[in-house]
Write a protein that holds these residues in place. Structure first.
Motif, PDB file in Angstrom:
ATOM      1  N   ALA A 167       0.839  -1.209   0.000  1.00 19.48           N
ATOM      2  CA  ALA A 167       0.000   0.000   0.000  1.00 19.48           C
ATOM      3  C   ALA A 167       0.870   1.253   0.000  1.00 19.48           C
ATOM      4  O   ALA A 167       0.631   2.194  -0.764  1.00 19.48           O
ATOM      5  CB  ALA A 167      -0.925  -0.003   1.211  1.00 19.48           C
ATOM      6  N   MET A 168       1.911   1.269   0.842  1.00 18.60           N
ATOM      7  CA  MET A 168       2.812   2.430   0.871  1.00 18.60           C
ATOM      8  C   MET A 168       3.446   2.633  -0.501  1.00 18.60           C
ATOM      9  O   MET A 168       3.540   3.749  -0.998  1.00 18.60           O
ATOM     10  CB  MET A 168       3.924   2.227   1.907  1.00 18.60           C
ATOM     11  CG  MET A 168       3.540   2.478   3.340  1.00 18.60           C
ATOM     12  SD  MET A 168       2.659   4.015   3.549  1.00 18.60           S
ATOM     13  CE  MET A 168       3.918   5.178   3.020  1.00 18.60           C
ATOM     14  N   ALA A 169       3.898   1.525  -1.086  1.00 20.80           N
ATOM     15  CA  ALA A 169       4.546   1.632  -2.394  1.00 20.80           C
ATOM     16  C   ALA A 169       3.575   2.167  -3.435  1.00 20.80           C
ATOM     17  O   ALA A 169       3.950   2.978  -4.280  1.00 20.80           O
ATOM     18  CB  ALA A 169       5.083   0.272  -2.823  1.00 20.80           C
ATOM     19  N   THR A 187      -7.393  -2.004  -0.849  1.00 16.54           N
ATOM     20  CA  THR A 187      -8.416  -1.461   0.053  1.00 16.54           C
ATOM     21  C   THR A 187      -7.813  -0.383   0.937  1.00 16.54           C
ATOM     22  O   THR A 187      -8.405   0.686   1.133  1.00 16.54           O
ATOM     23  CB  THR A 187      -8.977  -2.590   0.943  1.00 16.54           C
ATOM     24  OG1 THR A 187      -9.054  -3.778   0.180  1.00 16.54           O
ATOM     25  CG2 THR A 187     -10.327  -2.234   1.479  1.00 16.54           C
ATOM     26  N   LEU A 188      -6.618  -0.662   1.480  1.00 16.49           N
ATOM     27  CA  LEU A 188      -5.947   0.319   2.338  1.00 16.49           C
ATOM     28  C   LEU A 188      -5.723   1.629   1.598  1.00 16.49           C
ATOM     29  O   LEU A 188      -5.987   2.713   2.123  1.00 16.49           O
ATOM     30  CB  LEU A 188      -4.592  -0.220   2.802  1.00 16.49           C
ATOM     31  CG  LEU A 188      -4.581  -1.166   3.993  1.00 16.49           C
ATOM     32  CD1 LEU A 188      -3.166  -1.634   4.266  1.00 16.49           C
ATOM     33  CD2 LEU A 188      -5.131  -0.436   5.208  1.00 16.49           C
ATOM     34  N   VAL A 189      -5.219   1.516   0.361  1.00 11.13           N
ATOM     35  CA  VAL A 189      -4.937   2.731  -0.420  1.00 11.13           C
ATOM     36  C   VAL A 189      -6.216   3.509  -0.645  1.00 11.13           C
ATOM     37  O   VAL A 189      -6.279   4.723  -0.446  1.00 11.13           O
ATOM     38  CB  VAL A 189      -4.285   2.369  -1.768  1.00 11.13           C
ATOM     39  CG1 VAL A 189      -4.170   3.597  -2.640  1.00 11.13           C
ATOM     40  CG2 VAL A 189      -2.921   1.764  -1.546  1.00 11.13           C
ATOM     41  N   GLN A 190      -7.277   2.775  -1.027  1.00 10.52           N
ATOM     42  CA  GLN A 190      -8.544   3.445  -1.315  1.00 10.52           C
ATOM     43  C   GLN A 190      -9.039   4.201  -0.085  1.00 10.52           C
ATOM     44  O   GLN A 190      -9.561   5.298  -0.179  1.00 10.52           O
ATOM     45  CB  GLN A 190      -9.570   2.395  -1.775  1.00 10.52           C
ATOM     46  CG  GLN A 190     -10.911   2.949  -2.157  1.00 10.52           C
ATOM     47  CD  GLN A 190     -10.814   3.978  -3.287  1.00 10.52           C
ATOM     48  OE1 GLN A 190      -9.939   3.908  -4.132  1.00 10.52           O
ATOM     49  NE2 GLN A 190     -11.697   4.943  -3.279  1.00 10.52           N
ATOM     50  N   ILE A 237      -6.805   6.168  -7.469  1.00  9.55           N
ATOM     51  CA  ILE A 237      -6.347   4.892  -8.007  1.00  9.55           C
ATOM     52  C   ILE A 237      -6.814   4.818  -9.458  1.00  9.55           C
ATOM     53  O   ILE A 237      -7.991   5.000  -9.727  1.00  9.55           O
ATOM     54  CB  ILE A 237      -6.930   3.711  -7.217  1.00  9.55           C
ATOM     55  CG1 ILE A 237      -6.423   3.745  -5.791  1.00  9.55           C
ATOM     56  CG2 ILE A 237      -6.561   2.391  -7.876  1.00  9.55           C
ATOM     57  CD1 ILE A 237      -6.872   2.579  -4.955  1.00  9.55           C
ATOM     58  N   PRO A 238      -5.879   4.595 -10.387  1.00 12.39           N
ATOM     59  CA  PRO A 238      -6.303   4.519 -11.799  1.00 12.39           C
ATOM     60  C   PRO A 238      -6.971   3.182 -12.082  1.00 12.39           C
ATOM     61  O   PRO A 238      -6.368   2.285 -12.643  1.00 12.39           O
ATOM     62  CB  PRO A 238      -4.987   4.679 -12.561  1.00 12.39           C
ATOM     63  CG  PRO A 238      -3.931   4.268 -11.603  1.00 12.39           C
ATOM     64  CD  PRO A 238      -4.432   4.470 -10.225  1.00 12.39           C
ATOM     65  N   SER A 256      -7.493   9.833   0.394  1.00 17.62           N
ATOM     66  CA  SER A 256      -7.953  11.216   0.565  1.00 17.62           C
ATOM     67  C   SER A 256      -7.123  11.905   1.648  1.00 17.62           C
ATOM     68  O   SER A 256      -6.834  13.089   1.560  1.00 17.62           O
ATOM     69  CB  SER A 256      -9.432  11.252   0.911  1.00 17.62           C
ATOM     70  OG  SER A 256      -9.656  10.519   2.080  1.00 17.62           O
ATOM     71  N   PHE A 257      -6.719  11.114   2.662  1.00 15.48           N
ATOM     72  CA  PHE A 257      -5.852  11.654   3.695  1.00 15.48           C
ATOM     73  C   PHE A 257      -4.502  12.080   3.100  1.00 15.48           C
ATOM     74  O   PHE A 257      -4.021  13.186   3.342  1.00 15.48           O
ATOM     75  CB  PHE A 257      -5.654  10.589   4.780  1.00 15.48           C
ATOM     76  CG  PHE A 257      -4.623  10.917   5.797  1.00 15.48           C
ATOM     77  CD1 PHE A 257      -4.839  11.957   6.692  1.00 15.48           C
ATOM     78  CD2 PHE A 257      -3.437  10.201   5.862  1.00 15.48           C
ATOM     79  CE1 PHE A 257      -3.878  12.257   7.636  1.00 15.48           C
ATOM     80  CE2 PHE A 257      -2.484  10.508   6.803  1.00 15.48           C
ATOM     81  CZ  PHE A 257      -2.701  11.539   7.695  1.00 15.48           C
TER      82      PHE A 257
END
Lengths: 106, 617
Positions: B119-121, B437-440, B456-457, B444-445
């Motif tokens: 997710a960080m990446a 899911t984490l990224v989504q 996310i594309p 916004s944060f």
């Protein structure tokens, strides 16, 4: 004998096979049910139902009837077995008994 | 299949091949026959694409991993035998899943760690992508540049993007490699009035070539609408704010309470990652000259540096030679000014990421930041992978007995390898889903911290390919050690007990653990330092108290023409303790004589702020 029960869709497929007089196969059954009931029928669902019914020994099948429009491939043609016919009759008699019991006022 | 016509009406060949691979000959023949027959009908009714999709779903339903498919009942029904390799494959998944569920905590840690890393990446990758694609919205990206000048003050050479107006005509006349030149003002806060509605907008006053140079996408109207001096182009969102759903074309809008302009075109909003992102309104340069006496004087003045010039080169031309040619344009004229201006062209490619100059020499810019974040991203990802590998290796030694027994029962080594690889791929795939899911959830944060509009594309195939490719690679690498090492054991030795792996085989794992710990300690130290630095910057005494201070720009004659009355009104409300006006704080080269005068107000509460527009509008 182990008692078998049929789902609504399986019953529909079994009945359709019975009407098609030995010419029943996957795509044709799907098309027939679709035109008769007006609901969208998945070919895959028909296939699953067919082999379940065959597994329950309610259907027999044989290969045959390769045509040009299916790229020269043979069909698996299904016929209702004796057990299948018995099952259909049983279902029908239960339904009819129930219909008799419905009060006439409705 | 023989003729071209025949194939057009059929399901894609790869789907048929897949069925033939998965099913025995007879079952495949029957199923493909049925599909071919139905396909023609689907295509006629729903079109080519839906037919393909439908065909695909039928196959998934019948041969996929879901319960109720043919795969699950195959062993009981003679007419639908599934070929062997696929059966093995599904048993791998089944076993992998059981192992995963049985060792819950371990799986949770492993999946969680990998998911956070991925997710960080992804977030860092999206950020880098956003930075690198800055200004790519403008199709002529490669060929557009802005004229700058280096100016010497007190032995220091500093770059300014403010240049004299006559230079534009020079560029057009003397340099054949220049295709287009556009003079513009700076982005100006202006007030638009239409009927009772007053809206503050950011306007840029430009010469007509600007629109095609920056390739703005027109929603309505034409690109050369600005040739009319009384015309005005507005962005799509500004059009919505001004006119709602009704058509803005040919509507009159009063600008800064000075003149009326006609809306002639609407352009698609310029995306957030463009240098012109905030531009709501484009109006004509000629119009700007007519309403600003100062600008009229500047038209022939070489020492009045208050405007911007953008150029577009002809295809194949280069910025560097042109920069050398125009460098001394001013110094060759009469009365060269003491600040020794040297003109040059700053290419659009470098505006965002390579915009730092130290004493007249380009010195990178945020590009270094992008590289650093990229490096951090790679390390975080690497760390997650190493962690994943270590965990699976450590655990795999518990499974020596399993390997021994399976080998004794006749399982070939190839199957054991496949089994272990499937397990680690399953874990990495689950981690991928969790990470998306984490990224989504957190995007916004991150957008609010980084001041970006990242998303996310979802529909970018390259993104998915990269993600999936990377996940499979991680799975394979992480699973490779247990797969190849464990499967090489001799069953007798393992089952007799007391088997210890040699110290040599543990070496790579030790190296990985040491590396992992050093990188994480380095990252933690880095984070602490940055946190304390930010904390210091936030708490550092400013020299004044900014609580209750607000600042309002006065950009119409209504405001700056009646300052005294407004001041009195505001003081009378009782919430304003003090207010005064000041000249706009300017970090520009020189101040145009007609700059609007903003004023600041001390001690102001939120309530009155809300009331203000109503009262003074």
């Amino acid at each position: 004998m182990k008692k078998n029960y049929l789902g609504e869709f399986e019953e529909l497929v079994l009945l359709t096979v019975a009407t098609m007089n030995g010419e029943a196969y996957g795509a044709a059954i799907a098309g027939d049910i679709e035109t008769r009931t007006g609901r969208s029928v998945q070919l895959s669902a028909v296939h699953i139902a067919l082999y379940r019914l065959e597994e329950k020994k309610l259907l027999h099948s044989r290969l045959g009837g390769a045509t040009n429009e299916r790229g020269g491939r043979r069909k698996r043609l299904f016929t209702v077995s004796a057990a299948g016919m018995r099952m259909l009759h049983e279902i029908r008699s239960v339904r009819e008994q129930l219909w008799q019991l419905i009060p006439k006022t409705i | 299949m023989k003729s071209k016509n025949g194939r057009n009406g059929q399901p894609p060949a790869w789907m048929i091949r897949f069925i033939e691979w998965r099913l025995n000959e007879q079952a495949a023949e029957v199923l493909t026959g049925d599909l071919i027959e139905s396909y023609r009908d689907w295509k006629k009714r729903h079109g080519n694409w839906s037919a393909k999709l439908k065909c695909f779903f039928q196959i998934i339903r019948l041969l996929g991993p879901l319960p109720g498919s043919m795969t699950r009942i195959s062993d009981r029904s003679a007419s639908y035998t599934i070929s062997k390799p696929a059966n093995m494959l599904s048993s791998y998944w089944k076993l992998a899943w059981r192992h995963l569920v049985r060792s819950g905590t371990y799986s949770l840690i492993n999946i969680g760690g990998l998911a956070v890393g991925i997710a960080m990446a992804i977030v860092i990758g999206l950020w880098i992508w956003d930075e690198l694609s800055f200004d790519h919205y403008h199709t002529n990206y490669e060929r557009v540049g802005q004229v700058y000048q280096f100016v010497s003050f007190d032995d220091k050479i500093a770059p300014y993007n403010s240049v004299p107006v006559p230079l534009a005509a020079r560029l057009k006349r003397d340099y054949p490699e220049v295709e287009k030149v556009a003079l513009t003002s700076y982005l100006r806060s202006t007030t638009l009035v239409i009927g009772e509605k007053k809206i503050s907008a950011e306007a840029l006053f430009v010469e007509p070539p600007f629109v095609t140079m920056m390739t703005l996408r027109m929603k309505e109207g034409s690109m050369d609408a600005l040739k009319d001096d009384k015309a005005m182009l507005i962005s799509e969102s500004m059009s919505k704010r001004l006119f709602g759903t009704s058509s803005p074309i040919n509507q009159l809008v009063r600008i800064n309470n000075k003149a009326d302009l006609v809306v002639k075109a609407v352009y698609e909003d310029i995306p957030e990652n463009s240098s012109f992102a905030k531009t709501d309104v484009l109006a004509s340069w000629n119009f700007f000259v007519t309403i600003n006496p100062g600008t009229q004087r500047a038209l022939t003045e070489w020492d009045e540096n208050s405007y911007q010039i953008f150029v577009q080169l002809k295809p194949g031309a280069d910025f560097a030679p042109l920069s050398t040619k125009i460098k001394d344009t001013r110094m060759k004229l009469e009365n060269p000014p003491p600040y020794k201006p040297q003109f040059f062209i700053h290419p659009m490619k470098q505006w965002h990421l390579n915009s730092d100059f130290v004493n007249g020499v380009a010195k990178g810019g945020p590009a270094q930041m992008v590289r650093m974040f990229g490096l951090a991203g790679v390390f975080i990802l690497l760390l997650a992978c190493i962690n994943f590998m270590n965990l699976s290796t450590a655990r795999s030694e518990k499974r020596m007995k399993e390997v021994g027994i399976r080998k004794t029962l006749g399982s070939p080594r190839k199957q054991l390898i496949s089994q272990f690889l499937t397990e680690s791929i399953l874990i990495s795939l689950i981690a991928l889903i969790v990470s998306i899911t984490l990224v989504q959830c957190s995007i916004s944060f991150f957008n609010s911290i980084a001041d970006k509009q990242m998303r996310i594309p979802w529909f970018n195939p390259v993104f998915w390919m990269a993600l999936l490719g990377f996940t499979l690679l991680t799975g394979c690498i992480a699973g490779s050690y247990p797969a190849f090492f464990l499967s090489s054991f001799q069953p007798v030795k393992v089952l007799k007990g007391g088997f210890r792996s040699s110290s040599l085989s543990a070496l790579p794992r030790k190296i990985l653990v040491v590396f992992q710990f050093s990188v994480s300690v380095a990252l933690i130290i880095g984070t602490l330092v940055v946190m304390r630095q930010i904390g210091y910057a936030k708490d550092r005494p400013l020299g004044y108290d900014n609580n209750g201070l607000i600042d309002l720009p006065m950009n119409t004659p209504d405001l700056y023409g009646h300052y005294d009355e407004i001041r009195q009104e505001l003081l009378n409300t009782g919430v304003v303790r003090r207010l005064r006006r000041r000249l706009e704080k300017s970090n520009r080269f020189s101040i145009p004589s007609t700059l609007p005068l903003p004023f600041s107000i001390d001690s102001w509460t939120r309530n009155t702020r809300k009331n203000l527009p109503a009262r003074y509008a």
